[in-house]
Design a protein around this motif. Sequence first.
Motif, PDB file in Angstrom:
ATOM      1  N   GLN B   7       0.805  -1.227   0.000  1.00 25.04           N
ATOM      2  CA  GLN B   7       0.000   0.000   0.000  1.00 25.04           C
ATOM      3  C   GLN B   7       0.844   1.286   0.000  1.00 25.04           C
ATOM      4  OE1 GLN B   7      -3.460  -0.260  -0.290  1.00 25.04           O
ATOM      5  NE2 GLN B   7      -3.216   1.908  -0.830  1.00 25.04           N
ATOM      6  N   PRO B   8       1.914   1.366   0.784  1.00 28.42           N
ATOM      7  CA  PRO B   8       2.714   2.600   0.748  1.00 28.42           C
ATOM      8  C   PRO B   8       3.277   2.903  -0.643  1.00 28.42           C
ATOM      9  CG  PRO B   8       3.281   1.322   2.689  1.00 28.42           C
ATOM     10  CD  PRO B   8       2.397   0.443   1.842  1.00 28.42           C
ATOM     11  N   PHE B   9       3.590   1.867  -1.411  1.00 27.08           N
ATOM     12  CA  PHE B   9       4.115   2.092  -2.760  1.00 27.08           C
ATOM     13  C   PHE B   9       3.011   2.596  -3.695  1.00 27.08           C
ATOM     14  CE2 PHE B   9       7.262  -0.650  -0.873  1.00 27.08           C
ATOM     15  CZ  PHE B   9       8.450  -0.087  -1.324  1.00 27.08           C
ATOM     16  N   ILE B  10       1.807   2.068  -3.506  1.00 29.46           N
ATOM     17  CA  ILE B  10       0.676   2.531  -4.324  1.00 29.46           C
ATOM     18  C   ILE B  10       0.403   4.010  -4.016  1.00 29.46           C
ATOM     19  CG2 ILE B  10      -1.813   2.281  -4.730  1.00 29.46           C
ATOM     20  CD1 ILE B  10      -1.480  -0.715  -4.114  1.00 29.46           C
ATOM     21  N   ASN B  11       0.322   4.321  -2.732  1.00 27.00           N
ATOM     22  CA  ASN B  11       0.042   5.714  -2.337  1.00 27.00           C
ATOM     23  C   ASN B  11       1.133   6.665  -2.839  1.00 27.00           C
ATOM     24  OD1 ASN B  11      -2.123   4.622  -1.017  1.00 27.00           O
ATOM     25  ND2 ASN B  11      -1.264   4.824   1.043  1.00 27.00           N
ATOM     26  N   ALA B  12       2.381   6.223  -2.699  1.00 30.10           N
ATOM     27  CA  ALA B  12       3.498   7.085  -3.109  1.00 30.10           C
ATOM     28  C   ALA B  12       3.500   7.279  -4.621  1.00 30.10           C
ATOM     29  CB  ALA B  12       4.831   6.481  -2.658  1.00 30.10           C
ATOM     30  N   ALA B  13       3.254   6.224  -5.366  1.00 28.34           N
ATOM     31  CA  ALA B  13       3.246   6.341  -6.835  1.00 28.34           C
ATOM     32  C   ALA B  13       2.139   7.291  -7.270  1.00 28.34           C
ATOM     33  CB  ALA B  13       3.058   4.963  -7.469  1.00 28.34           C
ATOM     34  N   ASP B  14       0.977   7.138  -6.662  1.00 28.32           N
ATOM     35  CA  ASP B  14      -0.153   7.999  -6.999  1.00 28.32           C
ATOM     36  C   ASP B  14       0.189   9.463  -6.712  1.00 28.32           C
ATOM     37  OD1 ASP B  14      -2.723   8.765  -7.694  1.00 28.32           O
ATOM     38  OD2 ASP B  14      -3.499   8.450  -5.671  1.00 28.32           O
ATOM     39  N   ALA B  15       0.730   9.709  -5.522  1.00 21.99           N
ATOM     40  CA  ALA B  15       1.022  11.090  -5.113  1.00 21.99           C
ATOM     41  C   ALA B  15       2.137  11.710  -5.961  1.00 21.99           C
ATOM     42  CB  ALA B  15       1.410  11.121  -3.636  1.00 21.99           C
ATOM     43  N   SER B  18       1.105  12.162  -9.720  1.00 20.72           N
ATOM     44  CA  SER B  18       0.124  13.250  -9.863  1.00 20.72           C
ATOM     45  C   SER B  18       0.797  14.611  -9.715  1.00 20.72           C
ATOM     46  CB  SER B  18      -0.972  13.129  -8.796  1.00 20.72           C
ATOM     47  OG  SER B  18      -1.648  11.929  -8.955  1.00 20.72           O
ATOM     48  N   GLN B  19       1.691  14.701  -8.709  1.00 19.10           N
ATOM     49  CA  GLN B  19       2.333  16.001  -8.477  1.00 19.10           C
ATOM     50  C   GLN B  19       3.308  16.358  -9.595  1.00 19.10           C
ATOM     51  OE1 GLN B  19       4.221  16.634  -4.595  1.00 19.10           O
ATOM     52  NE2 GLN B  19       5.521  18.218  -5.529  1.00 19.10           N
ATOM     53  N   MET B  20       4.102  15.398  -9.985  1.00 15.55           N
ATOM     54  CA  MET B  20       5.130  15.720 -10.981  1.00 15.55           C
ATOM     55  C   MET B  20       4.538  15.943 -12.361  1.00 15.55           C
ATOM     56  SD  MET B  20       8.459  13.615  -9.839  1.00 15.55           S
ATOM     57  CE  MET B  20       9.555  14.635 -10.796  1.00 15.55           C
ATOM     58  N   LEU B  21       3.543  15.141 -12.727  1.00 18.68           N
ATOM     59  CA  LEU B  21       2.957  15.277 -14.061  1.00 18.68           C
ATOM     60  C   LEU B  21       1.798  16.271 -14.077  1.00 18.68           C
ATOM     61  CD1 LEU B  21       3.045  11.511 -15.095  1.00 18.68           C
ATOM     62  CD2 LEU B  21       4.639  13.316 -15.740  1.00 18.68           C
ATOM     63  N   GLN B  22       1.451  16.750 -12.880  1.00 15.29           N
ATOM     64  CA  GLN B  22       0.383  17.743 -12.722  1.00 15.29           C
ATOM     65  C   GLN B  22      -0.896  17.329 -13.442  1.00 15.29           C
ATOM     66  OE1 GLN B  22       2.403  21.354 -13.849  1.00 15.29           O
ATOM     67  NE2 GLN B  22       3.128  21.647 -11.773  1.00 15.29           N
ATOM     68  N   SER B  23      -1.259  16.066 -13.242  1.00 17.06           N
ATOM     69  CA  SER B  23      -2.509  15.549 -13.801  1.00 17.06           C
ATOM     70  C   SER B  23      -2.923  14.347 -12.962  1.00 17.06           C
ATOM     71  CB  SER B  23      -2.321  15.140 -15.261  1.00 17.06           C
ATOM     72  OG  SER B  23      -1.430  14.062 -15.357  1.00 17.06           O
ATOM     73  N   PRO B  24      -4.220  14.034 -12.970  1.00 17.37           N
ATOM     74  CA  PRO B  24      -4.661  12.901 -12.139  1.00 17.37           C
ATOM     75  C   PRO B  24      -4.101  11.568 -12.623  1.00 17.37           C
ATOM     76  CG  PRO B  24      -6.502  13.840 -13.381  1.00 17.37           C
ATOM     77  CD  PRO B  24      -5.313  14.687 -13.670  1.00 17.37           C
ATOM     78  N   THR B  25      -3.917  10.659 -11.685  1.00 15.48           N
ATOM     79  CA  THR B  25      -3.406   9.317 -11.999  1.00 15.48           C
ATOM     80  C   THR B  25      -4.448   8.301 -11.525  1.00 15.48           C
ATOM     81  OG1 THR B  25      -1.160  10.081 -11.623  1.00 15.48           O
ATOM     82  CG2 THR B  25      -1.508   7.715 -11.513  1.00 15.48           C
ATOM     83  N   THR B  26      -4.687   7.296 -12.315  1.00 13.72           N
ATOM     84  CA  THR B  26      -5.596   6.231 -11.861  1.00 13.72           C
ATOM     85  C   THR B  26      -4.861   4.904 -11.891  1.00 13.72           C
ATOM     86  OG1 THR B  26      -6.424   5.956 -14.111  1.00 13.72           O
ATOM     87  CG2 THR B  26      -7.745   7.340 -12.629  1.00 13.72           C
ATOM     88  N   MET B  27      -5.216   4.056 -10.931  1.00 17.67           N
ATOM     89  CA  MET B  27      -4.560   2.749 -10.904  1.00 17.67           C
ATOM     90  C   MET B  27      -5.311   1.784 -11.803  1.00 17.67           C
ATOM     91  SD  MET B  27      -3.167   0.669  -7.636  1.00 17.67           S
ATOM     92  CE  MET B  27      -4.020  -0.869  -7.728  1.00 17.67           C
ATOM     93  N   GLY B  28      -4.602   1.174 -12.709  1.00 21.01           N
ATOM     94  CA  GLY B  28      -5.223   0.222 -13.630  1.00 21.01           C
ATOM     95  C   GLY B  28      -5.065  -1.191 -13.131  1.00 21.01           C
TER      96      GLY B  28
END
Lengths: 145, 165
Positions: B7-15, B18-28
């Motif tokens: 879970q920490p890796f999922i949360n970190a990847a999402d955050a 999203s921040q670096m690419l400045q767009s929403p991210t969804t988990m597939g």
Amino acid sequence: MEQFSPVKRKDGQPVRYLVVDDSVFARKNLARIIETFGGKLIGEAGDGKTAITEYDRLKPDIVLMDITMPQMEGIEAAEKIVQQHPEARIVMVSSVGYQENIVAALQRGARHFVQKPVKPEVLYEVIKYVLGDDAAVASAAGAGD
Amino acid sequence: MKMELIQPFINAADAVLSQMLQSPTTMGNLTMEEEAYRRKGVAAQIWLTGDIEGRIVFDLDEETAIRVASKLAGATLPESDALIRETVCELANQIVGNAICTLNDLGFQFRIHPPVIHTSETGATSSEDTEALVLCFDTESGAVYMNLALRYGKKRSHFAAAASL
């Protein structure tokens, strides 16, 4: 990228930065952020050992230092720089911002810690805090030039 | 692999994405990988040692890697540019670093090794104690794959076994 009111040295000159990170991407990113603060990038290093020699050579106003790097890690490099130059202002910039690392960095001479990915507005406030009375924030129109 | 590790890796990847690419991210898709790891494009690998051991690979197909690196560089980068590989490494570094902060708060201690570009076409086959989990994050620039193969380190395994008695 957002522009900030320039942070200048007391003598009106731009704040001089040394950026230390093994990632070229991270160095370029920090260089772009520094530019928005009105700062001047005077040197770069990709590992802790080079950071020490570059600090001796350049005497920057601020060092932005990564932690996880080859050859010598950032906390050890920060400690060695501060031993030689107690006035050194080193800000650790790392993704491994857990308590243990932050405490170790501060105990060994770093002045502050910024978590990656870097939020420019956070780094800006940290730079102003670390420089303290040795810097002045000019108006966006360029006061202090 | 325990969810407390994932879970920490999922949360970190999402955050971070999203921040670096400045767009929403969804988990597939989320899949278990039993075969040897096969690289999709530009891949960065990070090893962990300590209470948790193993490796994390971030993998972007060539076109996605170029789009991501170009977006972050603020200019279109040529396919051969070394900065593309550097960008993928730094993304991996930031995501793993942020995940580790969370795991450290949970009491895990370990060392994160600098990211390296994964150049071989395939990696090691998963084993029972280091099964690989592949997560796909859909971003505006394309899919980012995170391949996790982690296990508890020897000390933690001992405590976990003792606790289950």
